[in-house]
Each structure stands twice: as structure tokens, then as C-alpha cells.
Enzyme design. Structure first.
Site, mmCIF file in Angstrom:
data_model
loop_
_atom_site.group_PDB
_atom_site.id
_atom_site.type_symbol
_atom_site.label_atom_id
_atom_site.label_comp_id
_atom_site.label_asym_id
_atom_site.label_seq_id
_atom_site.Cartn_x
_atom_site.Cartn_y
_atom_site.Cartn_z
ATOM 1 N N GLU A 173 28.906 -11.878 -22.537
ATOM 2 C CA GLU A 173 29.395 -12.789 -21.503
ATOM 3 C C GLU A 173 30.389 -12.141 -20.539
ATOM 4 O O GLU A 173 31.585 -12.496 -20.530
ATOM 5 C CB GLU A 173 30.046 -14.029 -22.148
ATOM 6 C CG GLU A 173 29.113 -14.814 -23.022
ATOM 7 C CD GLU A 173 29.703 -16.152 -23.491
ATOM 8 O OE1 GLU A 173 30.894 -16.413 -23.241
ATOM 9 O OE2 GLU A 173 28.946 -16.933 -24.101
ATOM 10 N N GLU A 353 23.411 -17.483 -28.599
ATOM 11 C CA GLU A 353 24.471 -18.440 -28.961
ATOM 12 C C GLU A 353 24.069 -19.824 -28.476
ATOM 13 O O GLU A 353 23.600 -19.985 -27.353
ATOM 14 C CB GLU A 353 25.829 -18.080 -28.321
ATOM 15 C CG GLU A 353 26.501 -16.872 -28.910
ATOM 16 C CD GLU A 353 27.916 -16.638 -28.348
ATOM 17 O OE1 GLU A 353 28.545 -17.594 -27.857
ATOM 18 O OE2 GLU A 353 28.367 -15.483 -28.393
HETATM 19 C C1 FCB Z 1 31.166 -18.128 -26.327
HETATM 20 C C2 FCB Z 1 31.699 -16.870 -26.970
HETATM 21 C C3 FCB Z 1 31.895 -16.987 -28.455
HETATM 22 C C4 FCB Z 1 32.453 -18.334 -28.842
HETATM 23 C C5 FCB Z 1 31.653 -19.449 -28.232
HETATM 24 C C6 FCB Z 1 32.101 -20.822 -28.599
HETATM 25 O O1 FCB Z 1 31.530 -18.153 -24.993
HETATM 26 O O2 FCB Z 1 30.829 -15.799 -26.713
HETATM 27 O O3 FCB Z 1 32.710 -15.930 -28.872
HETATM 28 O O4 FCB Z 1 33.778 -18.405 -28.497
HETATM 29 O O5 FCB Z 1 31.659 -19.330 -26.835
#
Ligand code: FCB
Length: 446
Positions: A173, A353
Site C-alpha cells: 500500500e 487483504e
Molecule cells: C491495511 C494494512 C494492514 C492493516 C489493515 C487493516 O491498510 O495494510 O496492515 O492495518 O489495513
């Protein structure tokens, strides 16, 4: 006469689908002073009074550095096929440069061996925000040199661990580093400087491309970026909101996607930043060629949509989770996946994620009933399945997160895990969502 309830058609995923879970080093490992690990910007930031909720730090976190074997067994019991974790740069190069610290490499070697022994495919992120403090002191991501230091670090890992890691992710990110680290400042290094922020964006993209090139020069393996993509919708029907949403999308998504996948930064964003901005002046000849070095996979992280108003602000249109920035909208995952495939071609995609925070509590019967997380994941997997059916080459899906952990400036209050961590004892208790996910994996579908 009562009719029999029609059986819902089960959603089957393709054979070999990569059911997984994600973590990151600083959020779970703890052991911040062990085996030669150096300091990172997150050590500095979290130890600065007022920066994190309750003054929480990652010093102990989920103590995964000591308990990784137990955690590996948890993963095996869940039936995970894939595990995405990150490597702490300050364990490998305590000062961000020079010869690697063998004890740091050994930890990840043991972890990787433990994954392979359990039949779980590893996926390693090179950088999940824990920049060595020494590099921050030398300018951090504002300094172009940090991109070259990153490429050297990456090459060290490719040589030391490449035989055990089939898939690498470069930068987790980049947008979050830009926005939270340099615009709002609620993440490390805690700056509020728009000019610096977008120069940082360019250097992060450059670092990504240099690492891709380094892998090609050192060995086999697949590699790609890990981008959190936010579908941006106009908050109303006005042409002004449509135009504002378009530019917003440039900053949220196209800045990273276009540069990595087409070798161009979006013109509307560059024009908005202006020719005299530090970012635009910082783009050297040949940089975009490096940034767009061909990738093997695109890792997509999805949490929330953004609704953009005519004035260019944001609005709430969906239910919000415990994280005030997260609006719950599963269709957004469908929209962003199909959009990436439509606009950038059939690059293989992994969702690395997706998840929901909650103030989970341990019941007296030693269970954690996180029904909202089960519903959230079911709805998002349904959206992912629809994207697959409509032609998105989706290979895997990783829940954020395997374990409750240190949620950055939010500390330990937000619990994101499939597995509950009782921090005082470090006991692990699989939540209802973990039991549910095990069944999904075993059935290869919902
Ligand atoms: C993302 C991050 C991860 C975690 C989630 C909730 O942005 O990559 O580390 O904090 O959010």
C-alpha cells in the site's frame, strides 16, 4: 401448502484456489530488540507520546517471533493454502544498508520451512511500512536514495530466501504511506506535507520497479505490487461530483496502477499537482520504464469505497465499521476487480487483504462470536466469486488478518483477526469466523 425452501446454489471456487490469510511483521512479531534487529520508523512513532491509542507499541504485539510454531499449527488447522506475511527490513539490515544480519534471515528461513512442511504456500511482502529508522534519518522515502537501498535489500532477500518464496510482493500500500504517513500524519513518520507526500509516492513506485528488476536479475519467482484500491463513486448525480470522483480516483488508484501497468502517470493528477511540484520535478528520464517493469501478479487489497462530493470532499453512504474510514460495501470489491481487468488487461490478481475490525470479546465458554465478520467475509467472497465468473483472473483471497494484532495508530483496540489473541496470556482462540473459514476452505466455496 408450504413449498420446500429452494437450496441455494453453492458457490464453488476454481480448483486450487489460494485460500489464505495475511499479517505483517511489525503488527504481530514483537521481539523488537532481539537477534540484532534495528529500529524502525514504527518503533520511533509508537513510542512517541500521543501518537497511538493508549500509547500502544509493537514491542510485544502477538509475540509471533517466539510463538511462530504455534501460529503455523493454527494455519494448518485452518486448512490455509497460502500465508502472506512481511519481512522486517530492520531485522535484515538493522541500519538499512550493508551486509545482512544472519539471525534475522534465519527467523524467516525457519518460518518458511515451517510453512512448506505444513503444505502452506508462502507469499512474502518486502516492505510493510517498517522502514529502518537510520534510513528515515537520512531522508526516508523523500530521498531518492531510499529506493536504491530498497532494491539492495530486496536483492539480499531474493538471494537468501528465493528458493523458499514463490511469490514476492514489493511495497504494501504505497498510497497509505503517502496519505497517512505524509498527508494526515497519523502514521509514521507522522508528517503533514503535501509536496513531500507525492515525491514519496514517486520514490515508492520507483522502489517497486527496481525490486522487480532485481528479481529478474537474481532468479525465478513471481512478483508484483500490493495496492489498496478504493472504488470512487460520485456522492450525487451532479456533473461536478462525477468530475471530482474522477480526479479522486486518480489519486487513490490510477497514480499507482497506471504507473506500474502502463508506464504513465495519470495526466489529470500530474496537472493537479502542477509542473513545479516536487513530485513532477522528481521524475527522472527512464523512471517510468523502471516503474512499469512487467509484473507477474497484482495484489489487490479492498476494504471500502469512497463517495466523492461535488466539492471534492467525501461522504458516508454505507454502514461504517469500528474503523471510521471503512464503509461496508461488498459490491465495491466486484467493481474494483472487474475494473482492473477491464482497464489493465488480464494480469493475474490476488486479493491479499480484506476484513473487518470489531471489539471482539472472549466469552465465558472460551468462544468468540464474531458473527459480523462471518457475514462480512461471506458477502465479500460472494462478490469475488461473481468477479471470477465475469472473467477476472482471481487466484487467491487472503483475509486480513490471521491474528488480532497491532493496528498501527489504533493500537490493540481494533481486532481484525480470525483468531483472537488474549494479550495478557498470548493465548490464541480461533473465533467463530475461523471455524467458518475452515469449512469454506474445505468445501472450496460457500
Ligand atoms: C491495511 C494494512 C494492514 C492493516 C489493515 C487493516 O491498510 O495494510 O496492515 O492495518 O489495513
Amino acid at each position: 401448502m408450504s413449498m420446500p425452501t429452494p437450496r441455494r446454489t453453492p458457490l464453488r471456487f476454481p480448483a486450487g484456489f489460494g485460500w489464505g490469510a495475511s499479517t505483517s511483521a511489525y503488527q504481530i512479531e514483537g521481539a523488537t530488540k532481539e537477534d540484532g534487529r534495528g529500529e524502525s520508523v514504527w518503533d520511533t512513532f509508537s513510542r512517541t507520546p500521543g501518537r497511538t491509542r493508549n500509547g500502544d507499541t509493537g514491542d510485544v504485539a502477538a509475540d509471533h517471533y517466539h510463538r511462530y510454531r504455534e501460529d503455523l499449527d493454527l494455519m494448518r488447522d485452518l486448512g490455509l493454502r497460502s500465508y502472506r506475511f512481511s519481512i522486517a527490513w530492520p531485522r535484515i539490515q538493522p541500519d538499512g544498508t550493508g551486509a545482512p544480519n544472519q539471525r534475522g534471515l534465519d527467523f524467516y528461513r525457519r518460518l518458511l520451512d515451517g510453512l512448506h512442511e505444513r503444505g502452506i504456500t508462502p507469499m512474502a511482502t518486502l516492505f510493510h511500512w517498517d522502514l529502518p529508522q537510520a534510513l528515515q534519518d537520512a531522508g526516508g522515502w523523500e530521498s531518492r536514495d531510499t529506493a536504491y537501498r530498497f532494491a539492495e535489500y530486496a536483492e539480499t532477500l531474493f538471494r537468501a530466501l528465493g528458493d523458499r518464496v514463490p511469490t514476492w510482493l514489493t511495497i504494501n500500500e504505497p498510497k497509505t504511506v503517502v496519505q497517512n504517513g505524509y498527508l494526515s500524519g497519523h502514521h509514521a513518520p507522522g508528517r503533514q506535507d503535501r509536496e513531500a507526500a507525492y515525491l514519496v509516492a514517486h520514490h515508492l513506485q520507483l522502489a517497486h520497479g527496481l525490486a522487480v528488476r532485481a528479481l529478474r536479475a537474481t532468479g525465478p519467482g513471481r512478483i508484483g505490487p500490493a495496492l489498496n484500491l478504493h472504488p470512487c463513486y460520485p456522492a450525487d448525480d451532479s456533473p461536478e461530483a462525477a468530475a471530482a470522483a474522477r480526479l479522486y480516483d486518480g489519486y487513490e488508484n490510477r497514480l499507482y496502477l497506471d504507473s506500474a501497468l502502463t508506464g504513465r502517470y495519470p495526466q489529470d493528477v500530474l496537472a493537479d499537482l502542477g509542473p513545479e511540484s516536487r513530485m513532477v520535478r522528481g521524475i527522472a528520464d527512464g523512471d517510468l520504464e523502471v516503474i512499469s517493469a512487467p509484473i507477474d501478479i497484482l495484489a489487490v487489497q479492498y476494504y471500502t469505497p469512497i463517495y466523492v462530493t461535488a466539492q471534492g470532499g467525501t461522504a458516508r453512504r454505507r454502514p461504517v465499521s469500528q474503523a471510521e474510514w471503512q464503509q461496508i460495501y461488498p459490491e465495491g470489491l466486484y467493481d474494483i476487480l472487474t475494473r482492473v481487468t477491464r482497464d489493465y488487461g488480464p494480469v493475474p490478481i490476488m486479493v491479499t487483504e480484506n476484513g473487518l475490525p470489531a471489539a471482539d470479546t472472549l466469552g465465558s465458554d472460551d468462544t468468540v462470536d464474531d458473527a459480523a465478520r462471518v457475514a462480512f467475509l461471506r458477502d465479500h467472497l460472494t462478490a469475488a466469486h461473481r468477479a471470477l465468473t465475469d472473467g477476472v483472473p482471481l487466484e487467491s483471497f487472503h483475509v486480513w488478518s490471521l491474528l488480532d494484532n497491532f493496528e498501527w495508530d489504533e493500537g490493540y483496540d481494533q481486532r481484525w483477526g480470525l483468531v483472537y489473541v488474549d494479550y495478557p496470556t498470548q493465548r490464541r482462540i480461533p473465533k467463530r469466523s475461523a471455524h467458518w473459514y475452515r469449512t469454506v476452505i474445505a468445501d472450496n466455496g460457500l
